[in-house]
Scaffold this motif. Structure first.
Motif, short mmCIF file in Angstrom:
data_model
loop_
_atom_site.label_atom_id
_atom_site.label_comp_id
_atom_site.label_asym_id
_atom_site.label_seq_id
_atom_site.Cartn_x
_atom_site.Cartn_y
_atom_site.Cartn_z
N GLY A 36 -13.92 4.42 -4.92
CA GLY A 36 -13.38 3.11 -5.04
C GLY A 36 -11.90 2.94 -5.13
O GLY A 36 -11.25 4.23 -4.88
N SER A 37 -11.69 1.90 -5.16
CA SER A 37 -10.05 1.57 -5.07
C SER A 37 -9.43 0.60 -5.91
O SER A 37 -10.17 -0.27 -6.38
N PHE A 38 -8.07 0.73 -6.36
CA PHE A 38 -7.59 -0.29 -7.22
C PHE A 38 -6.97 -1.45 -6.41
O PHE A 38 -6.17 -0.95 -5.44
N LEU A 76 -5.35 1.99 -3.28
CA LEU A 76 -5.06 2.95 -4.05
C LEU A 76 -6.13 3.66 -4.82
O LEU A 76 -6.94 2.99 -5.79
N SER A 77 -6.45 4.74 -4.82
CA SER A 77 -7.39 5.62 -5.46
C SER A 77 -6.95 6.63 -6.30
O SER A 77 -6.09 7.62 -5.82
N ALA A 78 -7.91 7.06 -7.12
CA ALA A 78 -7.65 8.08 -8.06
C ALA A 78 -9.14 8.94 -8.27
O ALA A 78 -10.04 8.45 -8.34
N GLU A 79 -9.14 10.30 -8.18
CA GLU A 79 -10.35 11.09 -8.32
C GLU A 79 -9.93 12.23 -9.09
O GLU A 79 -9.09 12.94 -9.05
N ALA A 80 -10.97 12.52 -10.13
CA ALA A 80 -10.91 13.83 -10.88
C ALA A 80 -11.26 15.04 -10.08
O ALA A 80 -12.07 14.89 -9.34
N ILE A 90 -4.48 11.47 -6.39
CA ILE A 90 -4.62 9.86 -5.83
C ILE A 90 -4.03 10.19 -4.32
O ILE A 90 -3.74 10.80 -3.79
N GLY A 91 -4.86 9.00 -3.72
CA GLY A 91 -4.86 8.75 -2.29
C GLY A 91 -4.42 7.28 -2.11
O GLY A 91 -4.93 6.60 -2.65
N THR A 149 0.80 -1.19 0.13
CA THR A 149 -0.11 -0.08 -0.13
C THR A 149 1.05 1.27 -0.05
O THR A 149 2.02 1.17 0.31
N LEU A 150 0.44 2.33 -0.42
CA LEU A 150 1.01 3.66 -0.37
C LEU A 150 0.34 4.72 0.61
O LEU A 150 -0.85 4.85 0.57
N ASP A 151 1.29 5.50 1.31
CA ASP A 151 0.88 6.51 2.06
C ASP A 151 1.54 7.74 1.33
O ASP A 151 2.65 7.88 1.72
N PHE A 152 0.87 8.67 0.83
CA PHE A 152 1.40 9.77 0.46
C PHE A 152 1.69 10.89 1.45
O PHE A 152 2.24 12.12 0.94
N GLY A 153 1.37 10.70 2.63
CA GLY A 153 1.59 11.68 3.61
C GLY A 153 3.17 11.95 3.70
O GLY A 153 3.55 12.72 4.55
N GLN A 154 4.00 10.79 3.30
CA GLN A 154 5.52 11.08 3.60
C GLN A 154 6.14 12.20 2.78
O GLN A 154 7.16 12.61 2.84
#
Length: 217
Positions: A153-155, A112-116, A178-179, A28-33
């Motif tokens: 949703g999530s991938f 992992l999710s993406a949103e317009a 992305i989140g 998994t990915l945490d973009f808070g880094q």
């Protein structure tokens, strides 16, 4: 019209994956880094997945800005999720996908999710590669409805060797975000990442003020 208020995606997952799943857990990915709310970075970032695998995150040549769901981002991610907006369309640049390259192959990716960023129906898509070989595609549809956060949703995708993810959305005129997983501990980014962040603060601040899903003051 931009998504200044909280909204929710009505999700339909359409996954094309491999039948055989590996024994090891997916990353998994945490973009808070990449920094707290309001951090503006360059367009290429180096980070670490939940298992310590190094990855490179590349945007569409505009740079990223960090947000937190339900703090200053009014989208559909789980509250507390660290988000990176790619800035697409902010200053007239052509929007484009976000690419994640892993330094060594991983066995799977989840949550992992993406949103317009702009209001309106959209489809989020993640293409998964082993080198130049397309392994499969995962996608889901989001709606323009305004609902509580937490229903995006999530991938998820599993394969013995995953080296690249290419993430995009339709209705990308105002860019995409992305989140990953909120609160997942990740190893600290390398010093070069923080250096790029500093450069971003100095040079990109005026370019990337979101007019999208940020919550109104």
């Amino acid at each position: 019209m931009m998504k200044h208020a909280l909204s929710v995606a009505a999700v339909t997952a359409l996954a094309l994956g491999l039948v055989a799943r590996p024994v090891s857990a997916a990353v998994t990915l945490d973009f808070g880094q990449f920094g707290p709310d309001g951090t503006i970075t360059g367009d290429v970032l180096t980070g670490f997945a939940s298992d310590g695998t190094k990855f490179t995150l590349t945007g569409p040549a505009v740079g990223f800005e960090a947000f937190t769901q339900s703090v200053d981002w009014g989208g559909e991610f789980l509250p507390g999720t660290a988000i990176l907006w790619d800035g697409g369309g902010a200053t007239g640049e052509t929007p484009g996908p976000v690419v994640i390259d892993f330094a060594k192959p991983v066995n799977g990716i989840t949550s992992l999710s993406a949103e317009a960023n702009a209001y309106g129906p959209y489809t989020a898509t993640m293409k998964v590669y082993d080198g130049s070989t397309l392994l499969g595609t995962v996608s889901y549809d989001g709606s323009a409805l305004v609902d509580p956060a937490g229903s995006i949703g999530s991938f998820s995708f599993f394969a013995p060797r995953i080296t690249r993810l290419v993430i995009s959305t339709t209705d990308d005129i105002a860019g995409l975000a992305i989140g990953g997983v909120p609160g997942v501990g990740s190893p600290a980014p390398e010093p070069a990442t923080w250096a790029m962040t500093l450069v971003g603060f100095l040079g990109l601040g005026a370019l990337l003020r979101s007019r999208g899903r940020r919550l109104a003051a």
